[in-house]
Design a protein around this motif. Sequence first.
Motif, PDB file in Angstrom:
ATOM      1  N   LYS A 103       0.915  -1.204   0.239  1.00  8.07           N
ATOM      2  CA  LYS A 103      -0.163  -0.309  -0.178  1.00  8.07           C
ATOM      3  C   LYS A 103       0.737   1.129  -0.117  1.00  8.07           C
ATOM      4  N   ARG A 313      -1.547   9.391  -1.982  1.00  6.61           N
ATOM      5  CA  ARG A 313      -2.793   8.731  -1.373  1.00  6.61           C
ATOM      6  C   ARG A 313      -3.727   9.182  -0.845  1.00  6.61           C
ATOM      7  N   ASP A 361      -5.740  -4.667  -2.569  1.00  8.47           N
ATOM      8  CA  ASP A 361      -5.212  -3.622  -1.944  1.00  8.47           C
ATOM      9  C   ASP A 361      -4.813  -2.357  -3.310  1.00  8.47           C
ATOM     10  N   PHE A 365      -5.765   1.246  -4.216  1.00  6.09           N
ATOM     11  CA  PHE A 365      -4.396   2.283  -4.189  1.00  6.09           C
ATOM     12  C   PHE A 365      -4.572   2.927  -5.914  1.00  6.09           C
TER      13      PHE A 365
END
Length: 397
Positions: A103, A313, A361, A365
């Motif tokens: 991540k 992110r 994941d 993302f």
Amino acid sequence: MKYIPYGKQNIDEEDIQSVVEVLMSDFLTQGPKIDEFEEKLAEFCGAKYAVLFNSGTAALHAAYFSIGLSKGDEFITTPITFVATANAGVYLGAKPVFVDIEKDTGNIDAGKIEDKISDRTKLIVPVHYAGHPCDMKKIKEIADKYNLKVVEDGCHALGAEYIVQCSSFNVQGSTFKVGSCQFSDMTVFSFHPVKHITTGEGGAVLTNKKEYYEKLLIFRTHGITRDVSKFKAQDSASEGDWYYEMQCLGYNYRMTDIQAALGMSQLKKLDNFVERRRQIAKKYYSIFKELDYFDLPEEKVYAHHSYHLYHVRLKDKYVRRKVDIFRMLRGNGVGVQVHYIPVYWQPFYEELGFKKGICTDAEDFYRREISLPIYPAMTDEDVDFVASKIDEVFRSL
């Protein structure tokens, strides 16, 4: 209105003159600049051999071909990459198997690779996302355990370094450049204008294995060889000096001397380019570390990040506003981008039977990721401009 793109080439007078010299020479292609650039690139990365291609995609295709990837085989890679990483294997009839990511770095999660290995698996293709090296020690251990090949997609990572932390390799504390192929069979680079150095379009494969080197050479030139020692026809000795043999179905994947000259000139400045990218990343970190808009890129203890991308992110409260944030930033002169839509979400891969949800994941993302501008020619004032516009946009939400 001022506009800062997410990436941009850096061409100076020396670069221009290097191209002009070739334009005034006897060879525009298939000349001496190809060998020169290959030698300098291999030397820079610490590999024995480098073979130039006309794109990073062609280089990937050639690398997969050289290890023998073919119909019915499977290869493991990440969905957070440009589609070429997977496409190049599909060209050869192989099936990509996507493994979820870390991540924080966006790289393939080495701890999840073994679960995806089958009796058809032949190859692992880690992608050094954004310029942060994957954990190649773990990946090599898995590859050795299952007798698999490894091709590094280093298209984001020229100039990045992998720092060995484990004494099992008898090189504890040693640093290897991505491209040295210490933990892989081959490494692929791209020289697209947004990458660390550019040849316009272009790519390369580096390797320490002569067998692969020779296959790469023939693959990029229609499958043709003029090497007398490698001729297969029994009566070839009776032919003249013009004789050549096509021994496999290759392609015209050659780079020109014009491009190679530009690449050599750019390579001289690569260390400075990477250092400037790291300076910009450090400045971004100092500005954004206390803000609650997004999570910032991280650098693991085994990595020397080359920052092809500066990916952030979004925090939970901003994820649903990503489309608005993206549009507003671009409308305010900040040329953000998104890297990447998971490969298997593309309609072509859906038609091959891939479904959403296989790498949760990676999908999360993608929903959060935005790439901020970063390239060597950015000034500190440019960085401050980007930061101020980001703050304005997020405060307005």
